[in-house]
Design a protein around this motif. Structure first.
Motif, PDB file in Angstrom:
ATOM      1  N   ILE A   1       3.648  73.834  37.148  1.00 49.73           N
ATOM      2  CA  ILE A   1       3.844  74.932  38.104  1.00 49.73           C
ATOM      3  C   ILE A   1       2.597  75.060  38.966  1.00 49.73           C
ATOM      4  O   ILE A   1       1.522  74.622  38.573  1.00 49.73           O
ATOM      5  N   THR A   2       2.751  75.628  40.152  1.00 50.82           N
ATOM      6  CA  THR A   2       1.603  75.876  41.024  1.00 50.82           C
ATOM      7  C   THR A   2       1.181  77.324  40.838  1.00 50.82           C
ATOM      8  O   THR A   2       2.009  78.223  40.946  1.00 50.82           O
ATOM      9  N   ILE A   3      -0.104  77.526  40.541  1.00 49.57           N
ATOM     10  CA  ILE A   3      -0.612  78.885  40.309  1.00 49.57           C
ATOM     11  C   ILE A   3      -1.466  79.340  41.489  1.00 49.57           C
ATOM     12  O   ILE A   3      -1.361  80.461  41.941  1.00 49.57           O
ATOM     13  N   LYS A   4      -2.326  78.435  41.989  1.00 50.59           N
ATOM     14  CA  LYS A   4      -3.191  78.785  43.120  1.00 50.59           C
ATOM     15  C   LYS A   4      -2.721  78.043  44.363  1.00 50.59           C
ATOM     16  O   LYS A   4      -2.342  76.874  44.299  1.00 50.59           O
ATOM     17  N   ALA A   5      -2.764  78.731  45.519  1.00 50.82           N
ATOM     18  CA  ALA A   5      -2.411  78.078  46.785  1.00 50.82           C
ATOM     19  C   ALA A   5      -3.460  77.013  47.096  1.00 50.82           C
ATOM     20  O   ALA A   5      -4.623  77.150  46.739  1.00 50.82           O
ATOM     21  N   ALA A   6      -3.047  75.936  47.760  1.00 54.95           N
ATOM     22  CA  ALA A   6      -3.995  74.890  48.165  1.00 54.95           C
ATOM     23  C   ALA A   6      -3.574  74.402  49.540  1.00 54.95           C
ATOM     24  O   ALA A   6      -2.404  74.492  49.905  1.00 54.95           O
ATOM     25  N   THR A   7      -4.528  73.913  50.325  1.00 53.28           N
ATOM     26  CA  THR A   7      -4.156  73.353  51.627  1.00 53.28           C
ATOM     27  C   THR A   7      -4.694  71.945  51.733  1.00 53.28           C
ATOM     28  O   THR A   7      -5.681  71.596  51.089  1.00 53.28           O
ATOM     29  N   VAL A   8      -4.030  71.153  52.560  1.00 55.28           N
ATOM     30  CA  VAL A   8      -4.531  69.793  52.797  1.00 55.28           C
ATOM     31  C   VAL A   8      -4.208  69.420  54.246  1.00 55.28           C
ATOM     32  O   VAL A   8      -3.141  69.748  54.758  1.00 55.28           O
TER      33      VAL A   8
ATOM     34  N   TYR B   1      -1.006  63.435  65.123  1.00 52.43           N
ATOM     35  CA  TYR B   1      -0.877  64.883  64.879  1.00 52.43           C
ATOM     36  C   TYR B   1      -1.704  65.294  63.663  1.00 52.43           C
ATOM     37  O   TYR B   1      -1.887  64.506  62.729  1.00 52.43           O
ATOM     38  N   GLU B   2      -2.152  66.554  63.695  1.00 53.22           N
ATOM     39  CA  GLU B   2      -2.847  67.125  62.538  1.00 53.22           C
ATOM     40  C   GLU B   2      -1.849  68.004  61.803  1.00 53.22           C
ATOM     41  O   GLU B   2      -1.388  69.018  62.331  1.00 53.22           O
ATOM     42  N   LEU B   3      -1.462  67.576  60.603  1.00 54.15           N
ATOM     43  CA  LEU B   3      -0.489  68.345  59.815  1.00 54.15           C
ATOM     44  C   LEU B   3      -1.239  69.108  58.731  1.00 54.15           C
ATOM     45  O   LEU B   3      -1.964  68.517  57.940  1.00 54.15           O
ATOM     46  N   ASN B   4      -1.080  70.426  58.707  1.00 55.63           N
ATOM     47  CA  ASN B   4      -1.701  71.231  57.652  1.00 55.63           C
ATOM     48  C   ASN B   4      -0.625  71.673  56.668  1.00 55.63           C
ATOM     49  O   ASN B   4       0.227  72.483  57.002  1.00 55.63           O
ATOM     50  N   LEU B   5      -0.658  71.086  55.459  1.00 61.70           N
ATOM     51  CA  LEU B   5       0.305  71.467  54.423  1.00 61.70           C
ATOM     52  C   LEU B   5      -0.316  72.589  53.598  1.00 61.70           C
ATOM     53  O   LEU B   5      -1.387  72.422  53.023  1.00 61.70           O
ATOM     54  N   ILE B   6       0.330  73.747  53.588  1.00 67.76           N
ATOM     55  CA  ILE B   6      -0.163  74.894  52.811  1.00 67.76           C
ATOM     56  C   ILE B   6       0.737  75.022  51.590  1.00 67.76           C
ATOM     57  O   ILE B   6       1.883  75.443  51.694  1.00 67.76           O
ATOM     58  N   ASP B   7       0.217  74.589  50.444  1.00 72.03           N
ATOM     59  CA  ASP B   7       1.002  74.568  49.204  1.00 72.03           C
ATOM     60  C   ASP B   7       0.998  75.973  48.600  1.00 72.03           C
ATOM     61  O   ASP B   7      -0.046  76.589  48.473  1.00 72.03           O
TER      62      ASP B   7
END
Length: 600
Positions: free
Chosen positions: A56-63, A75-81
């Motif tokens: 499971i995901t507990i903390k948000a993360a970005t990449v 393109y610059e893709l920002n995935l916000i998990d």
């Protein structure tokens, strides 16, 4: 130079637990060449050991991903998990506020589940472009067409352009990346307006202090710039700026639409609250971004060290954990049975379980956790309103005008064959049905208003066993409602065990009291004297059971002779037991504190 705003895409992935969100994120990292073969690992964005273990995901993360599209542009893709669980509902809403679009991932074999629905509604509230993705099409039980139908019928969005994918073997990943570029709009923002930045998450780094995960809305963030945190009202100077690509990489500035992190020698994570607005100290924006709320604990429990000598260690561990998770509260508590400990407030039951497990693992502590309780609102006869989160502080009945309990609006998704059992369960838990609708042939959506107290005690486990694991639950708070509640006390040899008190509904108090006494009789070991266990409402005892004393057969040496000899020996033994009872102490084992959870 910041990336031109037209070439930025900010998106998140929304899905029910275990529908393949983290695996899909791994494939997107691989497809854009963000990781070398040596750096690749499963669930890359779930960095916490507990996240990887439970899936499971507990903390948000970005990449940040750099992607060269079919049109030749990069393109610059920002995935916000985002976390998928209902307890972290607010953090999900803040993460979605930082995006312009979302990938809606639905398991081809399971279809639309409760949390998928909740997160989609959140996304539509933020006017996000939604790209449906049917995942796990490699499974033998996959039904992509059925999943498409469900998306259209249950959620009400067009699924004709849904992308069929398998995050496990990489099918459909290029199409997903192209859809992100083509279907999700670029962010809106202005370089000339005063600085306005959304704070997505924060955590403590032992070298840099507090790290802030941010999304720039207007203006530009630069090094050495003086910034102000709106809710905390404090000013800081930026020490470093960077992005996760996917490892932390320093950059000179962050422009409108970009997602990155800043450090500014902030000492307290409590100052950096999720959803807060950051602006420039010398030229602040007129108003903060909408939607900010301070974290509100929903469930409360006492946490005590098994060994009283480790109280200081527990306090230090809680302080360190608060550095990385400012959403739980703590205050010191003293219990006659358990000694010194802390009363902690959590976002929900999963959050409580995670905090407890992290304390035990990361800080090597042995803990006793009391039964969870919720925050009741008590209106006194003199007109005062008291918020009560600890049954031990319950006012006397004569002072109370009425009590209100928190309610939730619950949504249960289930296959049709389990509807009867689930309706019965919700009725037993004092629920009020608000709707029941069929979504296709294989899915029923049941909506109930339930008291949060009834959901805290084993509701989730019962729901899973009634539905053989197929039902899924989502809920959101729905204010307070008056209820006939009383405090149930447990007395051991006439002494109240404050940590075993509970606030329950008057109707079920006799049954709960009786069951608790029976359970305690099994758990409290036999003593040299008789132990009376009683359940009481105020001064009225409603149930009683007795743990018999350990007895030596004192009459064994009497063979033959008069009965009075035996009687004399038994009376002597009885006197000894009475004296022992006056000075004796009953040790209550740890399991007893969990027993209250098991009482149905």
């Amino acid at each position: 130079m910041p990336t031109p705003i037209q070439q930025i895409r900010n998106f998140s992935v929304i899905a029910h637990i275990d529908h393949g969100k983290s695996t899909l994120a791994d494939r997107l990292l691989d497809a854009t060449g963000a990781l070398t073969a040596r750096e690749q690992k499963a669930q890359f964005l779930d960095s916490m050991e507990l996240e990887r273990e439970r899936g499971i995901t507990i903390k948000a993360a970005t990449v940040r991903l750099s992607y060269k599209a079919a049109d030749g542009q990069t393109y610059e893709l920002n995935l916000i998990d985002t976390p998928g669980h209902v307890d972290f509902h607010y953090e999900v809403s803040r993460s979605l506020a930082a995006c312009e679009g979302a990938l809606l991932v639905v398991d081809a074999s399971q279809g639309v589940e409760a949390q998928t629905l909740a997160n989609v509604y959140l996304a539509t509230e933020h006017n996000l472009a939604i790209v449906p993705v049917i995942n796990k099409i490699d499974l033998p039980s996959a039904d992509p067409e059925g999943a498409k139908r469900q998306i259209e019928e249950v959620i009400g969005i067009d699924a004709s352009g849904a992308i069929l994918a398998s995050a496990k073997d990489g099918r459909g990943i290029p199409e997903i990346l192209e859809a992100v570029v083509a279907r999700i709009p670029p962010p809106e923002g202005s370089l000339t307006k005063p600085l306005k930045v959304l704070l997505l998450d924060s955590w403590y780094d032992s070298y840099r202090g507090v790290v802030l995960l941010v999304r720039v809305v207007d203006g530009t963030l630069r090094q050495k710039q003086k910034i102000r945190l709106w809710a905390a009202g404090r000013d800081y100077e930026i020490v470093s700026l960077g992005v996760f690509a996917p490892f932390a990489t320093d950059v000179a500035e962050l422009g409108p639409g970009e997602v990155g992190f800043i450090t500014a020698a902030i000492k307290e994570v409590a100052d950096a609250r999720v959803g807060d607005t950051i602006t420039e100290a010398s030229r602040p924006c007129e108003s903060p971004l909408p939607g900010f709320q301070p974290a509100k604990p929903m469930v409360f429990a006492g946490i005590f060290p098994t060994d009283p000598a480790r109280y200081e260690d527990l306090r230090d561990a809680l302080d360190k954990l608060r550095l990385n998770d400012a959403s739980f509260s703590r205050e010191p508590e003293v219990s006659a049975a358990l000694g010194f400990g802390f009363r902690c407030g959590f976002l929900g039951l999963l959050h409580m379980e995670i905090v407890q497990e992290r304390l035990e693992r990361e800080y090597n502590l042995d803990l006793v956790t009391t039964a969870p309780t919720v925050r009741f609102r008590i209106v006194l006869r003199n007109g005062d309103v008291v918020d009560l989160d600890n049954p031990a502080k319950f006012p006397s009945e004569g002072d109370i005008d009425h009590i209100e309990e928190p309610m939730i609006a619950a949504v249960i998704h289930t296959p049709p064959e389990f509807v009867g059992g689930l309706l019965k369960l919700c009725q037993e838990r004092r629920g009020t049905q608000t709707s029941l609708s069929y979504a296709g042939e294989k899915r029923v959506i049941i909506r109930y208003d339930l008291p949060l107290t009834e959901v805290v005690f084993g509701f989730y486990d019962r729901m899973k066993s009634v539905s053989r694991g197929y039902a899924s639950l989502d809920y959101e708070p729905k204010g307070y409602q008056p209820a006939d509640l009383v405090r149930l006390d447990l007395l051991v040899n006439g002494d109240r065990v404050d940590s075993l008190s509970a606030v329950i509904h008057r109707e079920t108090s006799y049954i709960k009291g009786r069951d608790l006494c029976i359970k305690m009789k099994e758990l409290i070991p036999m003593q040299q004297f008789e132990v009376a266990i009683q359940a009481a409402l105020g001064s009225r005892v409603i149930a009683k059971t007795v743990v018999k004393a350990l007895r030596k057969n004192v009459t064994a040496k009497c063979y033959g002779g008069d009965i009075t000899r035996k009687r004399k020996l038994l009376e002597k033994q009885k006197e000894g037991k009475k004296r022992m009872k006056q000075v004796g102490n009953v040790e209550i084992p740890q399991e007893a504190f969990l027993a209250i959870l098991k009482v149905e």
